[in-house]
Design a protein around this motif. Sequence first.
Motif, PDB file in Angstrom:
ATOM      1  N   ASN A   1      44.738 -46.129 -12.561  1.00 30.30           N
ATOM      2  CA  ASN A   1      43.660 -46.993 -12.086  1.00 30.30           C
ATOM      3  C   ASN A   1      43.946 -47.555 -10.693  1.00 30.30           C
ATOM      4  N   THR A   2      45.225 -47.632 -10.329  1.00 21.53           N
ATOM      5  CA  THR A   2      45.572 -48.115  -8.993  1.00 21.53           C
ATOM      6  C   THR A   2      45.027 -47.189  -7.903  1.00 21.53           C
ATOM      7  N   ARG A   3      44.786 -45.946  -8.245  1.00 26.96           N
ATOM      8  CA  ARG A   3      44.251 -44.998  -7.270  1.00 26.96           C
ATOM      9  C   ARG A   3      42.919 -45.469  -6.700  1.00 26.96           C
ATOM     10  N   HIS A   4      42.164 -46.243  -7.467  1.00 25.58           N
ATOM     11  CA  HIS A   4      40.865 -46.727  -7.009  1.00 25.58           C
ATOM     12  C   HIS A   4      40.963 -48.088  -6.314  1.00 25.58           C
ATOM     13  N   HIS A   5      42.162 -48.651  -6.247  1.00 25.79           N
ATOM     14  CA  HIS A   5      42.346 -49.967  -5.618  1.00 25.79           C
ATOM     15  C   HIS A   5      43.607 -49.937  -4.746  1.00 25.79           C
ATOM     16  N   LEU A   6      43.693 -48.953  -3.869  1.00 27.64           N
ATOM     17  CA  LEU A   6      44.884 -48.784  -3.051  1.00 27.64           C
ATOM     18  C   LEU A   6      45.086 -49.949  -2.096  1.00 27.64           C
ATOM     19  N   GLU A   7      44.025 -50.479  -1.543  1.00 32.91           N
ATOM     20  CA  GLU A   7      44.156 -51.578  -0.585  1.00 32.91           C
ATOM     21  C   GLU A   7      44.685 -52.833  -1.263  1.00 32.91           C
ATOM     22  N   ALA A   8      44.191 -53.124  -2.466  1.00 30.35           N
ATOM     23  CA  ALA A   8      44.685 -54.293  -3.188  1.00 30.35           C
ATOM     24  C   ALA A   8      46.136 -54.115  -3.610  1.00 30.35           C
ATOM     25  N   ALA A   9      46.542 -52.881  -3.909  1.00 33.10           N
ATOM     26  CA  ALA A   9      47.923 -52.612  -4.307  1.00 33.10           C
ATOM     27  C   ALA A   9      48.867 -52.468  -3.123  1.00 33.10           C
ATOM     28  N   GLY A  10      48.340 -52.417  -1.909  1.00 27.60           N
ATOM     29  CA  GLY A  10      49.182 -52.266  -0.732  1.00 27.60           C
ATOM     30  C   GLY A  10      49.796 -50.892  -0.602  1.00 27.60           C
ATOM     31  N   LEU A  11      49.079 -49.860  -1.036  1.00 24.62           N
ATOM     32  CA  LEU A  11      49.586 -48.487  -0.988  1.00 24.62           C
ATOM     33  C   LEU A  11      48.628 -47.610  -0.199  1.00 24.62           C
ATOM     34  N   THR A  12      49.193 -46.601   0.402  1.00 26.04           N
ATOM     35  CA  THR A  12      48.381 -45.549   0.995  1.00 26.04           C
ATOM     36  C   THR A  12      48.196 -44.435  -0.031  1.00 26.04           C
ATOM     37  N   GLU A  13      47.320 -43.517   0.272  1.00 21.55           N
ATOM     38  CA  GLU A  13      47.084 -42.424  -0.666  1.00 21.55           C
ATOM     39  C   GLU A  13      48.329 -41.549  -0.821  1.00 21.55           C
ATOM     40  N   VAL A  14      49.060 -41.352   0.274  1.00 22.34           N
ATOM     41  CA  VAL A  14      50.286 -40.542   0.203  1.00 22.34           C
ATOM     42  C   VAL A  14      51.341 -41.250  -0.653  1.00 22.34           C
ATOM     43  N   GLN A  15      51.507 -42.562  -0.459  1.00 28.20           N
ATOM     44  CA  GLN A  15      52.480 -43.302  -1.251  1.00 28.20           C
ATOM     45  C   GLN A  15      52.116 -43.294  -2.732  1.00 28.20           C
ATOM     46  N   TRP A  16      50.812 -43.478  -3.019  1.00 24.77           N
ATOM     47  CA  TRP A  16      50.408 -43.443  -4.425  1.00 24.77           C
ATOM     48  C   TRP A  16      50.663 -42.060  -5.005  1.00 24.77           C
ATOM     49  N   ARG A  17      50.373 -41.019  -4.279  1.00 27.17           N
ATOM     50  CA  ARG A  17      50.575 -39.656  -4.789  1.00 27.17           C
ATOM     51  C   ARG A  17      52.047 -39.405  -5.084  1.00 27.17           C
ATOM     52  N   GLN A  18      52.947 -39.876  -4.221  1.00 23.78           N
ATOM     53  CA  GLN A  18      54.377 -39.705  -4.462  1.00 23.78           C
ATOM     54  C   GLN A  18      54.816 -40.435  -5.734  1.00 23.78           C
TER      55      GLN A  18
END
Length: 543
Positions: free
Chosen positions: A177-194
């Motif tokens: 679910n964090t994938r849809h709230h990357l800005e609130a989690a402080g992550l970029t798409e690359v960081q989330w993917r890793q």
Amino acid sequence: MGGLREVGPSFVVPGPAGVAVRDRLKGLTAADEMVLRLVGEHLGTLASRDLKARCQAGLDHGSRQWAERKRILTGESSSRWAGSITKAGNDQWALARRGQLAHIQSLEAGVRTITHRLSQPLGAKGSKQAPGGYGSRREWFAKSRRLHVLSDRLKRERADREAGRVRVVRGGRALLNTRHHLEAAGLTEVQWRQRWQAERWLLAADGESGKRFGNETLRVSVDGEISIKLPAPLATHANAPHGRYTLTGRVQFKHRGSEWADRVEANRAVAYRIFYDTGRGRWYLTASWQRPTVEPIPLDAARAHGLIGVDTNADHLAAYALDRHGNPVGNPHRFSFGLTGTADHRDAQVRHAITRLLHWAQQRGVAAIAIENLDFTAEKTREKHGRRTRFRQLISGMPTSKLRARLISMAAEQGLAIVAVDPAYTSTWGAQHWQKPLTSTRRKTTRHDAAAVAIGRRALGHPIRRRTAPPPHDQSDRAGHRSVQAPSGAPGREGNRPRIPGPRTRSVPPGCGANAVDQNAQHRSGRSAEHESWHQDSLPLSL
């Protein structure tokens, strides 16, 4: 008293059944990290495929289906890796089933609460046993709609459970679910993917007693050398005989290292898991093993030298030491912790608070710590507490299960027993009977400190109230002694209190009142004439 629920008995909590230690893998080369990534990704793909097969089998799964799943995986990995993967799939399916049952129970509680409140008149007052009606017609209408939503969810979940269907996300639903709230989690798409890929890797293997160093798949020698059995498609990367890869880095377990080394030298089973922390860019190795079941000490032995009562709160542990008679000793202590930041930071805060509590318990010389047997699984629903969102967030944020597990494990290492008590009325009765008596000009006793005293007294087997009611026979001592702390056979219970020099009160200056509690020195009927050896002289006849 008829409306009070029955208080359950106190008991000594059994010690931990397993141990886990973790250490960082240092000195890894680029080739080592590449092999770990390849193995983790390959085995993670097989684990996802196997978990899908396990979920499709549902309730019809048996030993034959398990053997078939293992046979399919063996050709793409090895027999030992296949066993680890299928066992992990079974465990994850069973965990999802337990979570599904808990969700159904939560939905049932919500439906019951809303149904009851809808049946009450608007504005009807509730009680401790049952809630009242809703405050307005608008709220009544909104809750009636929510009742239909919860009923539909409950019907769907019950149908899934009867059919054996579960919904599992490898890698975690929260991270998905964090994938849809990357800005609130402080992550970029690359960081989330890793992070998502790393969470779905699989580098874990159960141990087996009798094999070399207790594990043939992930082997760790006594000197910390790590050897991995490579899956069949990755056998070309082997740098050791028999299709194995030996890492350049070594591992050294600082905590419980001697216990781990004893098991490895004796070829006893040790399970290992290698995982990658994407935030720090570090590799870690976790070793875990089972301990023999040890019977907890008897409850009387835990009470023999007194204990420490602990009241669990959202941001601190309130503790008070009590002697074996249930009397508070010394001053209360507070061990604070914070629940902000990452999960690792919160866990470290809890461990630090427990460590300070255990050190203080050892200084007091007690053998046990009393704590409430809390379980908020059914107490944090929005249907039970309504608009009290802050209170719901408070009890939802209390790490009761993690704190309890940490306390039991860490107390066992220090030789301290944990006594679990029923949490019923400890805060209310503690404040009623102990908060004011323990408060002085130099010490402010909070409601949480008084609750800690109540918890300790319940664990010791004493009533929470300070004294029992006087006997019914004209408030005398004919039916028994009044004090719970001083039984009838206690020596010196009728003796004088120790003399305390210095000013006492305005009405009793220093040096006076030395016989204030000496019943034989008082002018009261039934005392002096029977206990003193003097007699009255007869009147002279000449007068």
